[in-house]
Scaffold this active site. Structure first.
Site, PDB file in Angstrom:
ATOM      1  N   SER A 102      -7.099   2.912  -2.873  1.00 42.09           N
ATOM      2  CA  SER A 102      -5.794   3.473  -2.501  1.00 42.09           C
ATOM      3  C   SER A 102      -4.906   3.621  -3.733  1.00 42.09           C
ATOM      4  CB  SER A 102      -5.111   2.661  -1.409  1.00 42.09           C
ATOM      5  OG  SER A 102      -5.377   1.314  -1.550  1.00 42.09           O
ATOM      6  N   GLU A 152       0.818  -1.205   0.000  1.00 45.54           N
ATOM      7  CA  GLU A 152       0.000   0.000   0.000  1.00 45.54           C
ATOM      8  C   GLU A 152       0.859   1.265   0.000  1.00 45.54           C
ATOM      9  OE1 GLU A 152      -3.626   0.432   1.475  1.00 45.54           O
ATOM     10  OE2 GLU A 152      -3.249   2.479   0.827  1.00 45.54           O
ATOM     11  N   ASP A 177       1.016   4.136  -3.085  1.00 49.10           N
ATOM     12  CA  ASP A 177       0.704   5.561  -2.918  1.00 49.10           C
ATOM     13  C   ASP A 177       1.797   6.437  -3.507  1.00 49.10           C
ATOM     14  OD1 ASP A 177      -1.401   4.656  -1.425  1.00 49.10           O
ATOM     15  OD2 ASP A 177      -0.725   5.487   0.491  1.00 49.10           O
TER      16      ASP A 177
END
Ligand code: NAG
Ligand code: NAG
Ligand code: NAG
Ligand code: NAG
Ligand code: NAG
Ligand code: NAG
Ligand code: NAG
Length: 514
Positions: free
Chosen positions: A469, A265, A269
Site C-alpha cells: 500500500s 493506511e 496513500d
C-alpha cells in the site's frame, strides 16, 4: 454439505442458486449479534447481465495496444453505456420481478447494469430464498449479512450476475507495520527511512518532474473504515515536501469521511501519491457508509459507472483471497475494470503483503493463495521492494512481504506470456510446482519501494511503515506524471497500461533480477 442445502432449496422454491461457489464462512473476527428484524431495511445491489462483454474485451485490447491504430481512442461513459447496457428483456424481467415483490425504491447508473434497491429484510428474504440476514459486529462496526446461500427465481437467473450485499465481509485489516522487525533494524542503525526525497531521488524525479497540466488528476480509493486527515497531509508536506512543487490539500473527497482517528493506511496513500505525483489534483474516494448491507468495494465500482468525469489514475490497496469469491462476482468485477480501461483509466492494485499466501488444503498439503483483484488480468498490480543496501539509495530487491503469484481462475493474458515464460524458464530454485498454477495470470506487473516509510498520522510522524500500500500510490503518482506530459502534448493518457508495459521489456524501468 453445501450441495445438500442447495438441492433442498431448489425443490422448495423453483429458484436457482447464484454464486453457489461464494464462501459463506463468517470471518473469525466478526461476532454474530443475532437475527435481523423483518422490518429492518437492507440495500442490495443487483448486477444485471451486460451485453457485448466479449466485444469490449477485444476493444480494450486494441485501445491499449500501442501498435494498434485504435490505441488511446478512449470512450466516454455514455459510449461505454451504449455497449454494455443490459438488453430490454433483461431490464424488463428484473424490474417486473422486483415490482412483484413490492420493491420500488431503486437507483440505477448511467450504464444501467447495476440496480441498487432498498427493501425490508422480509422482502429481501422472499426475493432471495435461502438468504437469512443476521447482524454481525466487530469493534464499533456492524454489518448485515447472510451465512447461507441465496437463490433467485428461475426466470431471472439468466439475467443477473450476482446480488451484492448478501455474503461478502470486508477483508481483514492489514498489518502495515513490520513493527518489531522495523524497530529492531532501526536499533541496529541500518535503517534508511523512505521519505518523498528518497522516492524522488531513487526514481530520477527532478524538481521539474511535477504536474503542470490543469487537466490531470489522480485518485486513491479506501474502503476499510480508514480516513485521512487534511491536517496530517499538510504537516507531512511541511516536514517532507521540501525541494519540489506540490499540493498540500486534496482536491475532492467523494463519499463520507468518518470521524475519529486517522488510519495510517489512509494517510500513507494520500501522502505518497501526492509526493510522486506532485502538483497534480488528487481525489480521495472513501466509504459511502450508508447501509450496513453495502459492500464498500462494490459500492465504489458502482459509483464509477455513474460518474462521467473521473481521474485518470486510481490506486487501491484492497484484496480478498481469490478462493473465497464466487467466479460470477470476479468475472463481473473484471468487466467493470474493462469498462474503466475503455475510458482510459489506469487501475492500480497493491499486490498484498503476505507473499505468495498460504492455503491449507489438508494437514499435509498446502498451496499458495492468490488474491483478487491483484490477480485480475485487467488491472495493473504493484508489488514491493526494499533497498539491497539499507544504508543508502541502492538497487532494490524483493521485499519479503510483497504479494505475488498466479491466478487459479484467470488464464495468463497474452501480453505477459513471453515475460512470464522467460522468468519461469530462467529462474533457479522455484517452489514445488504443486504450489502454484503457471497457466494463470501472473502478478505483480511492477514494483517499487515498500519498506520503512515515514508517514504522518494523527499529527505524529511515524517510521517503519511497510507494505505494497506504500508502493502502489508511488507508482500511481509516477504514471500521473507521464499522463501529464502526454496531456500537454495532446496525447491520450496511458489507460490500461499492461500491454504497453510488457512491450517495453524492462526498458525505461529499472529491471533487476533479484
Ligand atoms: C446515479 O446518478 C444519478 C444522477 O445523479 C442518481 O439519481 C442515481 O441515484 C445514482 N445512482 C446510484 C446507484 O447511486
Ligand atoms: C503485525 O506484524 C508484526 C511484525 O510482524 C507482529 O509483531 C504483530 O503481531 C502483527 N500485528 C497483527 C495485528 O497482526
Ligand atoms: C502546478 O500545476 C498548475 C496547474 O494545476 C500549474 O499552473 C503550475 O504551473 C504548476 N506548477 C509548476 C511549478 O509547474
Ligand atoms: C481538458 O480536457 C477536456 C476534455 O478531455 C478538454 O475539452 C479541455 O479543453 C481540456 N482543458 C485543458 C485546459 O487542456
Ligand atoms: C489453473 O489455472 C487455470 C486458469 O489459468 C484454471 O482453469 C485451472 O482450474 C487452475 N488449476 C487449479 C488446480 O486450480
Ligand atoms: C521456455 O521453455 C520452453 C520449453 O523449453 C520453450 O518452449 C519456451 O519457448 C520458452 N519460453 C520462453 C519465453 O523463453
Ligand atoms: C536514473 O539516473 C541514474 C543516474 O543518472 C542513471 O544511472 C539511471 O539509469 C537512471 N535510471 C532510469 C531508470 O532512468
Amino acid at each position: 454439505m453445501r450441495h445438500v442445502v442447495v438441492l433442498s432449496l431448489l425443490c422448495l422454491v423453483r429458484g436457482e442458486v447464484l454464486e453457489a461457489d461464494q464462501d459463506t464462512i463468517v470471518p473469525e473476527d466478526w461476532r454474530l449479534v443475532g437475527r435481523v428484524g423483518p422490518l429492518q431495511e437492507v440495500e442490495l445491489t443487483f448486477a444485471l447481465k451486460q451485453q457485448n462483454v466479449n466485444m469490449i474485451e477485444e476493444l480494450l485490447n486494441h485501445l491499449s495496444d500501442p501498435d494498434s491504430q485504435q490505441y488511446g481512442k478512449y470512450l466516454s461513459l455514455e459510449e461505454v453505456a451504449s455497449l454494455v447496457r443490459p438488453s430490454k428483456e433483461t431490464l424488463k424481467v428484473v424490474q417486473q420481478w422486483l415490482l412483484r415483490h413490492g420493491v420500488h425504491k431503486c437507483h440505477t447508473v448511467v450504464t444501467q447494469d447495476f440496480l441498487q434497491c432498498v427493501m425490508t429484510v422480509q422482502v429481501a428474504e422472499a426475493l432471495l430464498p435461502g438468504a437469512k440476514f443476521q447482524r454481525y459486529s466487530k469493534g464499533s462496526q456492524t454489518l448485515l449479512r447472510s451465512a447461507t446461500l441465496y437463490s433467485v427465481h428461475e426466470d431471472v437467473f439468466q439475467h443477473l450476475d450476482f446480488v451484492g450485499g448478501v455474503h461478502r465481509f470486508p477483508p481483514k485489516d492489514k498489518n502495515i507495520s513490520k513493527g518489531w522487525e522495523g524497530a529492531r533494524r532501526a536499533a541496529l542503525g541500518y535503517h534508511l527511512g523512505v521519505t518523498p526525497a528518497v522516492i524522488r531521488s531513487r526514481y530520477n524525479l527532478t524538481a521539474k518532474d511535477v504536474g503542470t497540466s490543469g487537466n490531470n488528476s489522480q485518485a486513491v480509493a479506501q474502503f476499510l473504515e480508514q480516513y485521512y486527515h487534511p491536517a496530517d497531509l499538510a504537516e507531512f508536506m511541511s516536514l517532507f515536501g521540501g525541494g519540489f512543487t506540490h499540493r498540500s490539500a486534496v482536491e475532492r473527497v467523494v463519499g463520507t469521511q468518518g470521524r475519529g482517528k486517522a488510519g495510517i493506511e489512509a494517510s500513507l496513500d494520500v501522502e505518497y501519491i501526492m509526493s510522486s505525483g506532485a502538483n497534480i489534483s488528487t481525489w480521495v474516494f472513501t466509504n459511502p457508509g450508508r447501509h450496513e448491507s453495502q459492500e464498500p468495494f462494490l459500492q465504489w465500482m458502482v459509483l464509477l459507472s455513474n460518474m462521467s468525469a473521473l481521474p485518470w489514475v486510481h490506486t487501491i490497496s484492497y484484496g480478498d483471497d481469490e478462493d473465497s469469491l464466487s467466479e460470477a462476482y470476479m468475472n463481473r468485477i473484471n468487466t467493470e475494470f474493462m469498462k474503466a480501461g475503455l475510458r482510459g483509466i489506469s487501475m492500480l492494485f497493491a499486490s498484498g503483503d503476505s507473499g505468495a499466501g498460504c492455503r491449507h488444503l489438508t494437514k499435509q498439503s498446502n498451496t499458495f493463495r492468490p488474491s483478487f483483484p491483484a490477480s485480475s488480468p485487467y488491472v495493473t498490480t504493484v508489488g514491493g521492494t526494499s533497498f539491497k543496501n539499507p544504508f543508502k539509495l541502492s538497487n532494490e530487491v524483493t521485499d519479503y512481504i510483497s504479494g505475488g503469484g498466479f491466478s487459479n481462475i484467470f488464464p495468463m493474458p497474452d501480453y505477459q506470456a513471453d515475460a512470464v515464460g522467460g522468468y519461469l524458464n530462467n529462474t533457479q530454485s522455484l517452489p514445488p510446482e504443486t504450489y502454484f498454477n503457471t497457466s494463470g495470470r501472473a502478478y505483480p506487473d511492477m514494483a517499487a519501494l515498500s519498506d520503512n516509510y515515514w508517514v504522518v498520522s494523527n499529527r505524529v510522524p511515524i517510521p517503519w511503515i511497510s507494505g505494497t500500500s506504500a508502493s502502489t500510490p508511488v507508482v500511481g503518482g509516477i504514471l500521473s506524471l507521464i499522463n501529464d506530459q502526454r496531456l500537454l502534448k495532446g496525447l491520450p493518457p496511458l489507460g490500461f497500461i499492461n500491454p504497453r508495459l510488457y512491450k517495453l521489456k524492462g526498458k525505461g524501468l529499472f529491471d533487476e533480477s533479484e
